[in-house]
Structures are given as C-alpha cells and as structure tokens.
Design an enzyme around this catalytic site. Structure first.
Site, PDB file in Angstrom:
ATOM      1  N   CYS A 383      -8.056  -5.266  11.132  1.00 14.69           N
ATOM      2  CA  CYS A 383      -8.135  -6.441  10.266  1.00 14.69           C
ATOM      3  C   CYS A 383      -9.171  -7.433  10.807  1.00 14.69           C
ATOM      4  O   CYS A 383     -10.358  -7.201  10.685  1.00 14.69           O
ATOM      5  CB  CYS A 383      -6.758  -7.066  10.085  1.00 14.69           C
ATOM      6  SG  CYS A 383      -6.657  -8.055   8.588  1.00 14.69           S
ATOM      7  N   HIS A 509      -3.901  -2.968   8.204  1.00 16.31           N
ATOM      8  CA  HIS A 509      -3.173  -2.905   9.476  1.00 16.31           C
ATOM      9  C   HIS A 509      -2.501  -1.537   9.625  1.00 16.31           C
ATOM     10  O   HIS A 509      -1.339  -1.384   9.240  1.00 16.31           O
ATOM     11  CB  HIS A 509      -2.091  -3.988   9.522  1.00 16.31           C
ATOM     12  CG  HIS A 509      -2.618  -5.374   9.666  1.00 16.31           C
ATOM     13  ND1 HIS A 509      -2.870  -5.950  10.887  1.00 16.31           N
ATOM     14  CD2 HIS A 509      -2.957  -6.297   8.744  1.00 16.31           C
ATOM     15  CE1 HIS A 509      -3.333  -7.177  10.716  1.00 16.31           C
ATOM     16  NE2 HIS A 509      -3.388  -7.422   9.426  1.00 16.31           N
ATOM     17  N   GLU A 511      -1.221  -0.269  12.064  1.00  8.96           N
ATOM     18  CA  GLU A 511      -0.093  -0.310  13.013  1.00  8.96           C
ATOM     19  C   GLU A 511       1.267  -0.435  12.322  1.00  8.96           C
ATOM     20  O   GLU A 511       2.289  -0.121  12.923  1.00  8.96           O
ATOM     21  CB  GLU A 511      -0.281  -1.441  14.036  1.00  8.96           C
ATOM     22  CG  GLU A 511      -0.129  -2.869  13.516  1.00  8.96           C
ATOM     23  CD  GLU A 511      -1.421  -3.477  12.989  1.00  8.96           C
ATOM     24  OE1 GLU A 511      -2.328  -2.715  12.582  1.00  8.96           O
ATOM     25  OE2 GLU A 511      -1.518  -4.724  12.972  1.00  8.96           O
TER      26      GLU A 511
HETATM   27  N1  GLN Z   1      -8.117 -14.098   9.436  1.00  9.69           N
HETATM   28  C1  GLN Z   1      -8.582 -12.935   8.760  1.00  9.69           C
HETATM   29  C2  GLN Z   1      -8.377 -13.011   7.263  1.00  9.69           C
HETATM   30  O1  GLN Z   1      -7.598 -13.808   6.801  1.00  9.69           O
HETATM   31  C3  GLN Z   1      -7.919 -11.688   9.334  1.00  9.69           C
HETATM   32  C4  GLN Z   1      -6.449 -11.640   9.116  1.00  9.69           C
HETATM   33  C5  GLN Z   1      -5.752 -10.635   9.990  1.00  9.69           C
HETATM   34  O2  GLN Z   1      -6.290 -10.155  10.967  1.00  9.69           O
HETATM   35  N2  GLN Z   1      -4.541 -10.291   9.655  1.00  9.69           N
HETATM   36  O3  GLN Z   1      -8.981 -12.289   6.519  1.00  9.69           O
END
Ligand code: GLN
Length: 548
Positions: A383, A509, A511
């Site tokens: 992410c 994600h 994970e």
């Molecule tokens: N801050 C970034 C976004 O909002 C990544 C978010 C995250 O890593 N979950 O896109």
C-alpha cells in the site's frame, strides 16, 4: 436451524490471548465440519478502530466487505479461514450511535431510552445478525476487556440474557483467566481466577469452561482446584501454558479435550472427525531449525509490533513454506531520516515497507526504497510501500526531484500518487477511502502472475490515494511493469521493476489474506528472493493443499 452460541469472556488481566483461544476453538469446531463464525464485542466508544492510533490499538484489520475492525478478527480469519463480515465486530460506539439515531427519529415514541433494555436489545440484535449474515451454525462471541470493567457491563448483561432467549442448551460460556506465578514460593496462584469467576457470577453468568492461562506448566492439582472452587467440571478446566508457537493453540486445546467437551455440552453434531495434521505440520515446521533471513520492516509505528500484526504473521506463514526463519528488524523510518538505524537496513536481506498514513517518516521510507533498488535488495511495498516505491523511482530514476504524493505535498510538481479525479469532489465529504476487496488483473509473465499462478485475483484495500495514470508512460519506458491493474485498467494495483531481483509493490494489503494453511503467494515470492539474496539454500517445503 438452531444456532449455538459460545461466549468468551476474560478475567484477571487482559492480553492473555483470549482472541487466539477463541479463534483456536473456532478451528476445532470447523475441523468437525461445522460452519463457524466469530464476533468481537469491543466495549470502547469509538465507532470502529479505523480512526484509532495504531500505537494504542494496534493494526486495523480490513475485511472483504471493507469493514475496519479489531486485530482479533485477523486471528479469527487466520485460524478459522472463513472470511468474516462487518457484523462480526461491534463496538459500544456503534450500538449507541444506532440507538441515538432511532431516538432522534422518534422510533421510541417518546419512551425513556435506557441501557437496559434498549442498549442490551441492540447488542443482542447485532449478535443475532452473525448467523443471518454468515450462515454459521455455531457463533463464537468474544467480549473485549476483562470482566468487572464498567464499560463491558451492558455486553455481559446481553450475554446473560441470551442464555434464556437462545436456550440454555444452545449457549456455552467460556471464561479465560490468568494464573500469576509467585517466584518466592515458585507456585501458580488460582485465587485471582476464583475472584474473577465470582465477579462473573455476580453478573449472572456461570462459566461452563475455564481456560486457565499461565506462563508455565500448570499442575493437574491446580486445574482440579479451579474446578472445585469455581464449580465447573474438572474436564472443563483447560490449562493453557504459553506456547512459543501460536498455531499450536488448537492442538493444545484439542489434546485437553476442549473440542469434544464443547460439542457434547452443546449437543452439536460433528460431520467429521477433526484432522489437525496440517496444524501439526505447521508446528513441526515452525520448530524445525531453518536458515535465518533478515527482513528490515521500515515503518513508523515499529515500537508497537501489534501495529503490523498481519504483516508479521504473513512473513511467518511464508517463512514456513519457504523453509526460512524470518527475523524482523523493526526500523523506525523517522530515525532513518536522522541517519540512525541504517546498519539494520544495510544488513537486511530484504526490505519491507508496510502501509501507513501521513507525512511523518515518509522520507526515511523513500531512502530505504532507494537503497533496496540501487543495491538489488529484495523490496516489498504494501500500500503506502508501493506509493513510496513509485515516489522513489520518479525522483531518482526518472529525475523528477520534486516527485511526491499529494497526500504529503499537495503542490508537488510531479504528483506520481494522487487522488483520482472523481475522488476530489468527494474529498471534502470524507468518504474517499477505497476499502475492502477488489479484483486485480495480472499481466501474464510478470513476477506477480508467476507468484500467484493466476490471471485475476481479489485483494483487500484500505487507502485513499492511487498511482497517477498520467505517469504510467514515463515509468513503463524505464523498466517498470504495472503487473496488476483493475479490470477496467483505471487503477494500478501492482507495480514491479523488471531489472531487479524483486522489487514489487501492491496498492492493496496482501497481508490480510495470508493464512498459516495458505501462505500468501507474494510473501512467498518475496521470501524466496530474500533467501536467495541471503545465500541460504532455502529448501522449499510445500505445504499440503488447504482442506477448507
Ligand atoms: N496513505 C496512503 C493512502 O491513503 C496509503 C494508505 C495505506 O498504506 N494503507 O493512499
């Protein structure tokens, strides 16, 4: 279908592994062919953990349907391997928000709204939603905190009422406690357990089973003493010494007969004999001596490892599959910016940058990504970790020195990560997060496609910003593959570097979908590259296919 309910409370102290116990019991029932779901009741007043600091609350676990939930739901899904629904996490905040909204609408026709019955009814309604939404025939309900907490009283009272409403024969109460050890006399004490059970009784609940946790072996006499003083069957006192391998908990519970006892007490009809061979294999593999690989996990909440619970577990699962012992070096990206912690990054066989929000520590992560790219060290970005990889590449490989995400620099000259045009109008209204499961199409022949051995996959998201499509051409010309995109090709889901042993980032994600019985393919691919970099000959031990 009669639904059976198992209620799990905690006593004496928190953090004794109530969530894992609950998840493991769920597994034992699933192993008997029963359809199981687990719900967590959280007594805090936040509506969900989505806005809570990871320092206080640990990771926010995201479900398929986009619910932002307590990290215990991660344990539930990893153990039971059933994808849960948003009804599986309830907070006091949600309950009150609903009741107050109804009151404002006039639904109560001028009545006085009280904790009993209005709040407790709403709690029971939400418990009842679990079998409806998930089709589960056995519902495990864990109450956060410890019995005696002021804030959990309405939940405990609701569980008490469930006994007569669902039927005594359909409800089963498990109390998880802690036996402190007194070093002067070298003995474990049962008194706090006795007091805690008394407290639970005073609230109208008599436990059917007591899971007694301790940091050492629990002598049989102690278990008998607990049975006698707490008025439960001797077979229903389950001693649970701490184990070094969390995934051993289902095996330990089964050995003690916990599964059979619950099945018998609730009159459940198992459809098959439990087969825990896969779990035994996991535990054997976990204890086997394996070559060590070092992964630098570069984040800003690294002081609290729970903030990255699913990432840590995913590395663990994949480590078992690849046959390596993963040592995580927790590197604070804020410190990297000050020049501290680089020894660990340089010594690492792989760098992993997990998710995160906000500006703090971003530059440290970008520097770590640069190190990985230039030195040919395997890099896995989750992410924010993918966004960091894109910013670093734009700056240092494409020469756009000011490249950034508009999250961190709204005026950046090269907004490689940005809101999508249709999100901008919504931005003020706050409903801009992409949450939950979305499909992703893989580019044939890419690293990602080879890892997944699939053409399309579904992965969970929790982010606001996206890779800027205007920048795609610049990147592609310079050896970047957008190896995963949304089916309409509007959103970049995976980017990878062609000329690198393993530099791959995912906008989602992964994970959240790794299970001990089904390690995530991208984590496996990452660790294979890491093992290769470390020069350890990782003998891949394929795990048996999942018997779901
Ligand atoms: N801050 C970034 C976004 O909002 C990544 C978010 C995250 O890593 N979950 O896109």
């Amino acid at each position: 279908m009669t639904v059976k309910y198992i209620f799990i409370t905690g006593g004496v102290v928190s953090s004794v592994g109530k969530g894992v116990t609950c998840a493991a019991i769920g597994r034992l029932l699933k192993e008997r062919g029963l359809k199981v779901a687990i719900q967590k009741l959280d007594p805090y007043i936040n509506v969900d953990p989505g806005t809570m600091s990871p320092y206080q609350h640990g990771e926010v676990f995201v479900l398929d349907d986009g619910a932002e939930t307590d990290l215990d739901l991660g344990h539930y899904e990893r153990f039971v391997d059933e994808n849960l629904s948003r009804v599986c996490n309830v907070t006091t905040g949600q309950v009150y928000a609903d009741v107050i909204a109804k009151e404002r609408r006039g639904d109560y026709l001028g009545g006085t709204i009280q904790v009993i019955p209005h709040i407790t009814n709403e709690i029971k309604r939400r418990i009842g939603l679990v079998p409806k939404e998930t089709g589960a025939e056995v519902v495990l309900v864990e109450v956060g905190g410890t019995v005696g907490d002021i804030e959990s009283l309405p939940f405990i009272e609701s569980l008490r009422q469930m006994r007569s409403e669902a039927g005594r024969e359909n409800t089963f109460y498990i109390h998880t406690t802690w036996l402190p050890h007194i070093s002067a006399t070298d003995e474990l004490k049962t008194k706090p357990t006795q007091h805690s059970v008394r407290e639970l009784r005073a609230l109208g609940i008599s436990p059917n089973m007591i899971v007694a946790r301790a940091d050492r072996e629990i002598p049989a006499e102690l278990a008998n003493k607990i049975a006698q003083f707490c008025d439960v069957d001797p077979q229903a006192v389950v001693p649970m010494p701490t184990t070094d391998v969390m995934y051993e908990v289902p095996l330990l519970l089964e050995q003690q007969g916990a599964g059979d006892y619950i099945v018998k007490s609730l009159g459940l009809k198992p459809r098959r004999k439990p087969d825990l061979s896969q779990w035994r294999e996991i535990v054997t593999q976990a204890r086997a001596s394996k070559p060590v690989v070092r992964v630098a996990l570069v984040g800003k909440y690294v002081e609290l490892h729970d903030a990255y619970m699913s990432v840590r577990e995913s590395l663990y699962h994949a480590g078992l599959a690849v046959g390596v012992q993963v040592e995580i070096d927790w590197v604070n990206s804020v410190e990297l910016e000050k020049g501290n912690g680089w020894e660990e990054v340089r010594a690492a066989d792989g760098v992993l940058v997990p998710g995160g929000f906000g500006n703090r520590g971003i530059e440290g992560k970008i520097q770590a990504a640069q190190h990985a790219r230039e030195q040919g060290v395997p890099y896995f970005g989750l992410c924010l970790g993918m966004q960091v990889m894109a910013i670093e590449f734009a700056r240092n490989a494409l020469g756009h020195a000011g490249a950034n995400s508009t999250e961190f620099d709204p005026k950046t000259a090269y907004p490689v990560i940005d809101l999508m045009p249709d999100q901008r109008d919504l931005a003020d209204k706050g409903a801009t997060m992409r949450l939950g499961v979305y499909p992703c199409q893989l580019q044939p022949g890419s690293l990602a496609a080879r890892a997944y051995v699939a053409e399309t996959v579904s992965e969970r998201h929790r982010h606001r910003f996206e890779f800027n499509n205007a920048a795609r051409g610049d990147f592609e010309g310079r050896g970047v593959r957008f190896s995963g995109v949304s089916p309409d090709n509007r959103l970049v889901e995976i980017m990878e570097l062609a000329e690198h042993p393993f530099m791959l980032g995912t906008q989602f994600h992964p994970e959240f979908l790794s299970r001990p019985t089904r390690p995530h393919p991208l984590f496996i691919a990452f660790l294979q590259a890491v093992a290769d970099k470390a020069g350890v000959l990782a003998e891949s031990i394929p795990m048996k296919a999942e018997i779901n």
